[in-house]
Write an enzyme that holds these catalytic residues in place. Structure first.
Site, PDB file in Angstrom:
ATOM      1  N   ARG A 141      48.339   1.305  48.511  1.00  0.00           N
ATOM      2  CA  ARG A 141      47.320   0.236  48.583  1.00  0.00           C
ATOM      3  C   ARG A 141      47.691  -0.989  47.725  1.00  0.00           C
ATOM      4  O   ARG A 141      46.832  -1.608  47.088  1.00  0.00           O
ATOM      5  CB  ARG A 141      45.931   0.745  48.171  1.00  0.00           C
ATOM      6  CG  ARG A 141      45.420   1.897  48.986  1.00  0.00           C
ATOM      7  CD  ARG A 141      45.209   1.550  50.459  1.00  0.00           C
ATOM      8  NE  ARG A 141      44.908   2.749  51.180  1.00  0.00           N
ATOM      9  CZ  ARG A 141      45.844   3.500  51.797  1.00  0.00           C
ATOM     10  NH1 ARG A 141      47.110   3.131  51.821  1.00  0.00           N
ATOM     11  NH2 ARG A 141      45.506   4.592  52.423  1.00  0.00           N
ATOM     12  N   GLU A 198      38.774  -0.760  45.156  1.00  0.00           N
ATOM     13  CA  GLU A 198      39.833  -1.107  46.110  1.00  0.00           C
ATOM     14  C   GLU A 198      39.528  -2.498  46.674  1.00  0.00           C
ATOM     15  O   GLU A 198      40.405  -3.261  47.040  1.00  0.00           O
ATOM     16  CB  GLU A 198      39.844  -0.063  47.236  1.00  0.00           C
ATOM     17  CG  GLU A 198      40.803  -0.353  48.338  1.00  0.00           C
ATOM     18  CD  GLU A 198      40.851   0.766  49.376  1.00  0.00           C
ATOM     19  OE1 GLU A 198      41.121   1.914  49.006  1.00  0.00           O
ATOM     20  OE2 GLU A 198      40.616   0.465  50.556  1.00  0.00           O
ATOM     21  N   SER A 205      35.908   1.949  52.221  1.00  0.00           N
ATOM     22  CA  SER A 205      35.878   2.680  50.946  1.00  0.00           C
ATOM     23  C   SER A 205      35.925   1.667  49.811  1.00  0.00           C
ATOM     24  O   SER A 205      36.856   0.870  49.740  1.00  0.00           O
ATOM     25  CB  SER A 205      37.090   3.603  50.830  1.00  0.00           C
ATOM     26  OG  SER A 205      37.029   4.576  51.823  1.00  0.00           O
TER      27      SER A 205
HETATM   28  P1  FAD Z   1      40.518  -9.435  53.820  1.00  0.00           P
HETATM   29  O1  FAD Z   1      39.469  -8.457  53.447  1.00  0.00           O
HETATM   30  O2  FAD Z   1      40.076 -10.670  54.517  1.00  0.00           O
HETATM   31  O3  FAD Z   1      41.329  -9.859  52.526  1.00  0.00           O
HETATM   32  C1  FAD Z   1      41.794  -8.891  51.611  1.00  0.00           C
HETATM   33  C2  FAD Z   1      42.915  -9.525  50.788  1.00  0.00           C
HETATM   34  O4  FAD Z   1      44.023  -9.741  51.666  1.00  0.00           O
HETATM   35  C3  FAD Z   1      42.513 -10.914  50.239  1.00  0.00           C
HETATM   36  O5  FAD Z   1      42.993 -11.034  48.940  1.00  0.00           O
HETATM   37  C4  FAD Z   1      43.236 -11.875  51.151  1.00  0.00           C
HETATM   38  O6  FAD Z   1      43.589 -13.078  50.508  1.00  0.00           O
HETATM   39  C5  FAD Z   1      44.464 -11.089  51.539  1.00  0.00           C
HETATM   40  N1  FAD Z   1      45.006 -11.536  52.816  1.00  0.00           N
HETATM   41  C6  FAD Z   1      44.368 -11.558  54.019  1.00  0.00           C
HETATM   42  N2  FAD Z   1      45.171 -12.088  54.957  1.00  0.00           N
HETATM   43  C7  FAD Z   1      46.334 -12.423  54.336  1.00  0.00           C
HETATM   44  C8  FAD Z   1      47.542 -13.031  54.757  1.00  0.00           C
HETATM   45  N3  FAD Z   1      47.733 -13.441  56.008  1.00  0.00           N
HETATM   46  N4  FAD Z   1      48.518 -13.225  53.823  1.00  0.00           N
HETATM   47  C9  FAD Z   1      48.351 -12.853  52.550  1.00  0.00           C
HETATM   48  N5  FAD Z   1      47.229 -12.275  52.079  1.00  0.00           N
HETATM   49  C10 FAD Z   1      46.231 -12.066  52.971  1.00  0.00           C
HETATM   50  N6  FAD Z   1      41.772   0.121  54.610  1.00  0.00           N
HETATM   51  C11 FAD Z   1      42.741   1.055  54.645  1.00  0.00           C
HETATM   52  O7  FAD Z   1      43.811   0.862  54.063  1.00  0.00           O
HETATM   53  N7  FAD Z   1      42.568   2.209  55.338  1.00  0.00           N
HETATM   54  C12 FAD Z   1      41.437   2.501  56.014  1.00  0.00           C
HETATM   55  O8  FAD Z   1      41.326   3.546  56.623  1.00  0.00           O
HETATM   56  C13 FAD Z   1      40.389   1.512  56.003  1.00  0.00           C
HETATM   57  N8  FAD Z   1      39.236   1.733  56.666  1.00  0.00           N
HETATM   58  C14 FAD Z   1      38.251   0.788  56.640  1.00  0.00           C
HETATM   59  C15 FAD Z   1      37.062   1.023  57.339  1.00  0.00           C
HETATM   60  C16 FAD Z   1      36.050   0.075  57.334  1.00  0.00           C
HETATM   61  C17 FAD Z   1      34.768   0.324  58.087  1.00  0.00           C
HETATM   62  C18 FAD Z   1      36.219  -1.153  56.632  1.00  0.00           C
HETATM   63  C19 FAD Z   1      35.153  -2.200  56.638  1.00  0.00           C
HETATM   64  C20 FAD Z   1      37.399  -1.381  55.922  1.00  0.00           C
HETATM   65  C21 FAD Z   1      38.421  -0.414  55.913  1.00  0.00           C
HETATM   66  N9  FAD Z   1      39.623  -0.634  55.224  1.00  0.00           N
HETATM   67  C22 FAD Z   1      40.607   0.318  55.263  1.00  0.00           C
HETATM   68  C23 FAD Z   1      39.809  -1.838  54.420  1.00  0.00           C
HETATM   69  C24 FAD Z   1      40.415  -3.030  55.172  1.00  0.00           C
HETATM   70  O9  FAD Z   1      40.203  -2.967  56.566  1.00  0.00           O
HETATM   71  C25 FAD Z   1      41.899  -3.143  54.897  1.00  0.00           C
HETATM   72  O10 FAD Z   1      42.121  -3.265  53.520  1.00  0.00           O
HETATM   73  C26 FAD Z   1      42.526  -4.369  55.572  1.00  0.00           C
HETATM   74  O11 FAD Z   1      43.915  -4.301  55.397  1.00  0.00           O
HETATM   75  C27 FAD Z   1      42.002  -5.690  55.018  1.00  0.00           C
HETATM   76  O12 FAD Z   1      42.439  -6.722  55.872  1.00  0.00           O
HETATM   77  P2  FAD Z   1      41.587  -8.053  56.083  1.00  0.00           P
HETATM   78  O13 FAD Z   1      42.332  -8.903  57.030  1.00  0.00           O
HETATM   79  O14 FAD Z   1      40.196  -7.732  56.441  1.00  0.00           O
HETATM   80  O15 FAD Z   1      41.668  -8.701  54.641  1.00  0.00           O
END
Ligand code: FAD
Length: 298
Positions: free
Chosen positions: A171, A291, A221
């Site tokens: 992570r 996280e 989570s």
């Molecule tokens: P955001 O939440 O928008 O941003 C998170 C961080 O990433 C921020 O700091 C942002 O600046 C950075 N970021 C976003 N895009 C970029 C980019 N293009 N370049 C550089 N940095 C960037 N995660 C898991 O690992 N496993 C799971 O099983 C999982 N299950 C989930 C289930 C649910 C219902 C939810 C709501 C979330 C879950 N997550 C899980 C968490 C989440 O989906 C992941 O962490 C995902 O990778 C976040 O991506 P995001 O685009 O939504 O990022």
């Protein structure tokens, strides 16, 4: 600032005082001064250079599934790459732009009969967000399949990196420390039978839907797995499930989730996170590390 931004990207890509609760999975968060959604890599580079030149705050938002934006919103420029969503495959290679949902990349891999991204079929983040935190589930993670990435650095320079250069761990990546903006990811997968890939994805989807409160807004989570423990079990054993602060509730279905059950504010949601951390620390002496990122102003 608006006038400068619309010289770099079409007017329709610049929103002023945009409520970020419309762009986050928790449905929380105040307004962004400017929300920009560039359509090309060059536009991303130019906007980064403008933010540097004008010394204006710059924040990157992915799909908003792993962060909580506070009620006061975010000053300066917030960039979202939701218009960069192409996914291309060539034999066993998949190249996806960072605004594509990792769920869609995994579905495209299934369509062209490529195995390796099944684990990502229920992770609601963007490709960029998935690289940022080396997203993973059910024994798989981005590190297993990523080979290259294109990023823009803090100065607006485009770099072509190998996966190793991101220092991917559980992570974690070096993306926050380096300030990279991910534009594109190249994944290496393996040819397999459609039915076999689909069976794994169906099984993981069933597990997710039966265990997670996907019917409510949440950020997934909230806490990392503490060494030697499971966050959900500690929360359950602290009798925290069902506890509420305002409209936020510790999920009854999955103790590791906090849901926005009834129009919570970010303040209430964050207060409940702290309450869970304090209670678990008091009962078991274990620190629950978040996280999920918390950004913005009160
Ligand atoms: P955001 O939440 O928008 O941003 C998170 C961080 O990433 C921020 O700091 C942002 O600046 C950075 N970021 C976003 N895009 C970029 C980019 N293009 N370049 C550089 N940095 C960037 N995660 C898991 O690992 N496993 C799971 O099983 C999982 N299950 C989930 C289930 C649910 C219902 C939810 C709501 C979330 C879950 N997550 C899980 C968490 C989440 O989906 C992941 O962490 C995902 O990778 C976040 O991506 P995001 O685009 O939504 O990022």
């Amino acid at each position: 600032m608006y006038d400068k931004l619309i010289k770099l990207t079409p007017e329709k890509n610049v929103m002023v005082n945009e409520p970020l609760k419309n762009h986050t999975y928790t449905h929380l968060g105040g307004e962004a001064d400017f929300l920009v959604t560039p359509e090309t890599y060059e536009q991303v580079q130019e906007i980064v250079k403008l933010a540097n030149k004008e010394a204006i705050a710059f924040t990157l938002l992915g799909n908003g599934s792993n962060l909580i934006v506070k009620d006061g919103g975010i000053r300066g420029i917030v960039m979202n790459l939701q218009k960069l969503t192409s996914i291309k495959t060539d034999e066993e290679i998949v190249v996806a732009q960072s605004g594509a949902r990792i769920i869609d990349v995994s579905r495209e891999a299934l369509r062209v009969k490529l195995a390796g991204l099944e684990f990502a079929c229920g992770i609601p983040g963007s490709v960029g967000g998935a690289l940022f935190m080396n997203a993973g589930a059910y024994g798989g993670e981005i590190k297993d399949v990523l080979v290259r990435t294109k990023v823009v650095d803090r100065e607006g320079v485009l770099l072509d990196l190998t996966a190793d250069q991101l220092d991917l761990e559980y992570r974690k990546s070096n993306i926050p420390e380096k300030g990279y903006i991910v534009l594109e990811a190249t994944f290496s997968l393996q040819t397999a039978e459609y039915g076999a890939i689909k069976a794994i994805m169906d099984d993981l989807t069933y597990k997710r839907e039966s265990k997670q409160p996907l019917e409510y807004p949440s950020c997934g989570s909230v806490f990392k797995r503490p060494p030697g423990y499971f966050a959900g079990k500690l929360i359950q054993d602290s009798a925290l499930q069902g506890q509420e602060i305002g409209g936020a509730q510790v999920s009854l279905k999955h103790a590791g989730f906090i849901i926005n059950k009834n129009g919570a504010s970010a303040k209430e949601y964050i207060a409940l996170i702290h309450h869970v951390q304090d209670t678990v620390k008091g009962k078991f002496g274990v620190n629950l590390e978040r996280e999920v990122k918390i950004i913005g102003e009160d």
